[in-house]
Design a protein around this motif. Structure first.
Motif, PDB file in Angstrom:
ATOM      1  N   PHE A 128      51.527  36.178  45.815  1.00 60.78           N
ATOM      2  CA  PHE A 128      50.469  37.128  46.134  1.00 60.78           C
ATOM      3  C   PHE A 128      49.158  36.674  45.487  1.00 60.78           C
ATOM      4  CE2 PHE A 128      54.418  39.486  46.535  1.00 60.78           C
ATOM      5  CZ  PHE A 128      54.237  40.146  47.735  1.00 60.78           C
ATOM      6  N   ASP A 129      48.070  36.831  46.202  1.00 66.03           N
ATOM      7  CA  ASP A 129      46.764  36.326  45.769  1.00 66.03           C
ATOM      8  C   ASP A 129      46.107  37.312  44.800  1.00 66.03           C
ATOM      9  OD1 ASP A 129      44.200  35.306  45.497  1.00 66.03           O
ATOM     10  OD2 ASP A 129      44.028  34.728  47.595  1.00 66.03           O
ATOM     11  N   GLU A 130      46.368  37.127  43.512  1.00 63.21           N
ATOM     12  CA  GLU A 130      45.826  38.026  42.490  1.00 63.21           C
ATOM     13  C   GLU A 130      44.313  37.898  42.336  1.00 63.21           C
ATOM     14  OE1 GLU A 130      47.792  37.903  38.694  1.00 63.21           O
ATOM     15  OE2 GLU A 130      49.647  37.154  39.612  1.00 63.21           O
ATOM     16  N   GLU A 131      43.797  36.721  42.583  1.00 63.15           N
ATOM     17  CA  GLU A 131      42.359  36.491  42.393  1.00 63.15           C
ATOM     18  C   GLU A 131      41.530  37.245  43.419  1.00 63.15           C
ATOM     19  OE1 GLU A 131      39.183  32.754  42.298  1.00 63.15           O
ATOM     20  OE2 GLU A 131      41.337  32.369  42.013  1.00 63.15           O
ATOM     21  N   LEU A 132      41.973  37.228  44.662  1.00 59.62           N
ATOM     22  CA  LEU A 132      41.221  37.894  45.727  1.00 59.62           C
ATOM     23  C   LEU A 132      41.556  39.370  45.835  1.00 59.62           C
ATOM     24  CD1 LEU A 132      39.326  37.625  48.228  1.00 59.62           C
ATOM     25  CD2 LEU A 132      41.385  37.147  49.569  1.00 59.62           C
ATOM     26  N   LEU A 133      42.838  39.710  45.713  1.00 66.50           N
ATOM     27  CA  LEU A 133      43.307  41.073  45.972  1.00 66.50           C
ATOM     28  C   LEU A 133      43.430  41.834  44.656  1.00 66.50           C
ATOM     29  CD1 LEU A 133      45.978  40.056  48.598  1.00 66.50           C
ATOM     30  CD2 LEU A 133      43.701  40.978  49.036  1.00 66.50           C
ATOM     31  N   THR A 134      42.379  42.549  44.316  1.00 64.85           N
ATOM     32  CA  THR A 134      42.304  43.230  43.025  1.00 64.85           C
ATOM     33  C   THR A 134      42.507  44.737  43.139  1.00 64.85           C
ATOM     34  OG1 THR A 134      39.893  43.343  43.249  1.00 64.85           O
ATOM     35  CG2 THR A 134      40.790  41.452  42.067  1.00 64.85           C
ATOM     36  N   GLY A 135      43.019  45.183  44.291  1.00 65.32           N
ATOM     37  CA  GLY A 135      43.272  46.612  44.492  1.00 65.32           C
ATOM     38  C   GLY A 135      44.701  46.838  44.953  1.00 65.32           C
TER      39      GLY A 135
END
Length: 291
Positions: free
Chosen positions: A159-166
């Protein structure tokens, strides 16, 4: 052997789903509960942290407002995950993802689903694109209330933690990453031997709009559309449907009082010209001015 990762904010719901899984799964499993009531992590981070702790080769990322109504469903899922080209398995998805702001659901002809939906006045069986001959139907994008995947596949496409912060779009991005690799195929489980109920409806609110725009603009703008192999979609129809669903999104955006709706409206106005698009532009500008 399934490692079940739950991002939990309710001890009561966690207890309920844990007991339900224990009573129905029929295979060896573990539950990894991330207490997000205290941590308040983005769901992408919570799922990645849970997957890192997993001891078993198969992962199941699931919301805590889910209930299984069939017995021994774990073995059916494990058999499918053992296929070398199996990507993500869920319960609702689409065979196409167009290059426009949207969730997983676009054209009903591309939708595929098999689950009970609660959260409204009554529980309904959501069924689309299901045949008895095919217990798993290929899709490119999935809804995230329940997603199975091999740990090895997740490790390649976390999962893309850097882009998806919500708390939105993690499921779209995760399933699209894996479908776009062309190494793996995603599926909706349509087997009557795996009956699941989801108790809540999605919320298409301001934060969902914001995360959807961010996901498309910063990551997927040049990589879409995606579709399953063998599905015919002409460029003319592709443009037609993109404009239509972009229009739907802009209408919802204006209703949601999204703070940057002017920017999204400009993106829509810059879409390739057609007479129908011109009419939609006039309607949406009018809605914007009234809002």
């Amino acid at each position: 052997m399934l490692s079940i990762v739950i991002c939990s904010v309710s001890p009561e719901r966690l207890l309920q789903i844990s007991q339900n899984i224990h009573d129905t799964i029929g295979v060896e499993y573990e539950i990894i509960a991330i207490d997000n009531k205290k941590k308040k992590w983005p769901i992408a981070r919570a799922y990645n942290e849970g997957a890192c702790q997993a001891r078993y080769p198969f992962l199941f990322f699931v919301h805590e407002d889910v209930k299984f109504h069939s017995q021994d469903w774990g073995s059916i899922i494990e058999d499918k995950l053992n296929e070398p080209d199996c990507g993500v398995i869920g319960f609702a998805g689409s065979k196409v993802k167009l290059n426009c702001y949207s969730g997983w659901m676009q054209n009903k002809d591309w939708a595929c689903s098999f689950f009970y939906q609660g959260g409204g006045a009554r529980t309904e069986l959501q069924v689309a694109c299901v045949t008895l001959e095919h217990p798993f139907e290929e899709v490119v994008i999935l809804d995230g209330f329940g997603m199975f995947v091999c740990k090895d596949v997740w490790s390649l496409y976390p999962f893309d933690e850097e882009l998806l912060t919500g708390f939105h779009c993690y499921d779209l991005d995760f399933s699209m990453q894996i479908a776009a690799s062309r190494q793996y195929k995603n599926y909706v489980c349509c087997s009557p031997k795996v009956l699941v109920e989801h108790f809540s409806l999605g919320k298409y609110n301001r934060s969902w709009c914001q995360d959807t725009i961010r996901l498309h603009k910063l990551k997927w703008n040049k990589l879409l559309p995606l579709k399953v192999d063998g599905l015919e979609l002409s460029k003319k129809k592709e443009r037609k449907f993109e404009e239509r669903y972009f229009d739907y999104f802009v209408r919802d955006l204006i209703k949601a009082d999204y703070p940057e709706k002017k920017t999204a409206l400009k993106d829509f106005l810059a879409y390739p010209f057609s007479w129908k698009h011109l009419r939609h532009c006039v309607s949406n500008v009018y809605r914007y001015l009234k809002s």
